[in-house]
Design a protein around this motif. Structure first.
Motif, PDB file in Angstrom:
ATOM      1  N   ALA A   6       0.717  -1.201  -0.020  1.00  0.00           N
ATOM      2  CA  ALA A   6       0.135   0.131  -0.027  1.00  0.00           C
ATOM      3  C   ALA A   6       0.860   1.239  -0.086  1.00  0.00           C
ATOM      4  O   ALA A   6       2.242   1.318   0.369  1.00  0.00           O
ATOM      5  CB  ALA A   6      -0.970   0.061   1.313  1.00  0.00           C
ATOM      6  N   ILE A   8       0.472   5.530   0.686  1.00  0.00           N
ATOM      7  CA  ILE A   8      -0.370   6.693   1.160  1.00  0.00           C
ATOM      8  C   ILE A   8       0.026   8.057   0.456  1.00  0.00           C
ATOM      9  O   ILE A   8       1.221   8.492   0.822  1.00  0.00           O
ATOM     10  CB  ILE A   8      -0.408   7.020   2.752  1.00  0.00           C
ATOM     11  N   HIS A 105      -3.029  -1.296  -3.312  1.00  0.00           N
ATOM     12  CA  HIS A 105      -3.790  -0.399  -2.849  1.00  0.00           C
ATOM     13  C   HIS A 105      -3.062   0.912  -2.554  1.00  0.00           C
ATOM     14  O   HIS A 105      -2.118   1.152  -1.944  1.00  0.00           O
ATOM     15  CB  HIS A 105      -4.398  -0.878  -1.316  1.00  0.00           C
ATOM     16  N   LEU A 107      -4.021   5.153  -1.297  1.00  0.00           N
ATOM     17  CA  LEU A 107      -4.707   6.255  -0.834  1.00  0.00           C
ATOM     18  C   LEU A 107      -4.295   7.628  -1.300  1.00  0.00           C
ATOM     19  O   LEU A 107      -3.094   7.792  -1.318  1.00  0.00           O
ATOM     20  CB  LEU A 107      -4.885   6.325   0.793  1.00  0.00           C
ATOM     21  N   LEU A 125      -8.024   1.781   3.689  1.00  0.00           N
ATOM     22  CA  LEU A 125      -7.039   0.692   3.289  1.00  0.00           C
ATOM     23  C   LEU A 125      -7.787  -0.657   3.725  1.00  0.00           C
ATOM     24  O   LEU A 125      -7.905  -1.709   2.852  1.00  0.00           O
ATOM     25  CB  LEU A 125      -5.647   0.623   4.097  1.00  0.00           C
ATOM     26  N   CYS A 134     -12.645   1.049  -4.933  1.00  0.00           N
ATOM     27  CA  CYS A 134     -12.525   2.628  -4.693  1.00  0.00           C
ATOM     28  C   CYS A 134     -13.256   2.445  -3.410  1.00  0.00           C
ATOM     29  O   CYS A 134     -14.128   2.039  -2.895  1.00  0.00           O
ATOM     30  CB  CYS A 134     -13.366   3.217  -5.733  1.00  0.00           C
ATOM     31  N   GLY A 148      -9.281   6.310  -2.377  1.00  0.00           N
ATOM     32  CA  GLY A 148      -8.246   5.094  -2.504  1.00  0.00           C
ATOM     33  C   GLY A 148      -8.875   4.204  -3.458  1.00  0.00           C
ATOM     34  O   GLY A 148      -9.842   4.127  -3.943  1.00  0.00           O
ATOM     35  N   SER A 150      -7.598   0.323  -5.943  1.00  0.00           N
ATOM     36  CA  SER A 150      -6.901  -0.532  -6.089  1.00  0.00           C
ATOM     37  C   SER A 150      -6.926  -0.995  -7.458  1.00  0.00           C
ATOM     38  O   SER A 150      -6.364  -2.018  -8.090  1.00  0.00           O
ATOM     39  CB  SER A 150      -7.450  -1.916  -5.208  1.00  0.00           C
TER      40      SER A 150
END
Length: 212
Positions: A6, A8, A105, A107, A125, A134, A148, A150
């Motif tokens: 992930a 951010i 993933h 954000l 997440l 989303c 966010g 994916s």
């Protein structure tokens, strides 16, 4: 614990008088609005990095070598990236398209929502890891304070009325057209207009708002 699958992303402008938080200039003056913006950027980065959910990247609206961004790099465990595109939608699309080749993933948040918490980021997440393509955290003014993804489709960001009251509703319609599974988190408030300053003062958040 930080998850390698992930990211951010924090979108930010440098705090320049007359350039940052222009809609707050009538209340705070150009320098005051810029100083408040700097505080909001610091708070957003502090929230995102302290959450320890994923690597945090600061996507800069001007050159990453700007002194403010270098200061942020010294203060927080982040990476600096350069925004690319002619408008906000193009810049967001580019950031997602690039980052989703590196992580499952992603954000993306701005710096206008000081009430955003680590729990909000964790919930977003978690939503993506549960299989949603989303996740959105709507704003009271009709926009959103977090998105966010994916998976990626540029249609989510093209020709949107950024800064207006129809961003969220338009995005909902586009998600429906894509037939994506998605989730909306609880609505939040942000700091965009002079009338938002009183709410910020009453929130108890450690952010000074009486600049002139």
């Amino acid at each position: 614990m930080r998850q390698a699958d992930a990211r951010i992303l924090v979108f930010a402008k440098p705090p320049l008088a007359g350039y940052s938080k222009r809609r707050l200039i009538p209340a705070l003056g150009p320098r005051g609005a810029a100083r408040l913006h700097a505080e909001l950027v610091h708070r957003t980065l502090a929230t995102a990095t302290a959450a320890q959910l994923a690597p945090v990247e600061l996507w800069c609206a001007q050159q990453t070598g700007h002194a403010f961004f270098r200061h942020c790099l010294d203060r927080f465990p982040i990476r600096l990236k350069q925004q690319q595109g002619d408008d906000l939608g193009q810049r967001m699309a580019h950031a997602f398209q690039v980052t989703l080749t590196e992580a499952k993933h992603v954000l993306l948040i701005g710096c206008d929502c000081p009430a955003l918490t680590a729990a909000d980021l964790d919930a977003a997440l978690h939503s993506l890891r549960q299989g949603n393509a989303c996740v959105l955290k709507p704003a009271e003014d009709g926009g959103y304070v977090l998105i966010g993804l994916s998976r990626f489709d540029a249609a989510l960001f093209a020709d949107l009325p950024w800064g207006g009251c129809h961003v969220m509703s338009t995005t909902r319609a586009r998600l429906a057209a894509l037939d994506w599974r998605w989730q909306a988190l609880a609505t939040s408030w942000d700091v965009d207009r002079p009338e938002d300053l009183e709410r910020l003062k009453k929130s108890g958040l450690p952010i000074a708002v009486d600049y002139q």
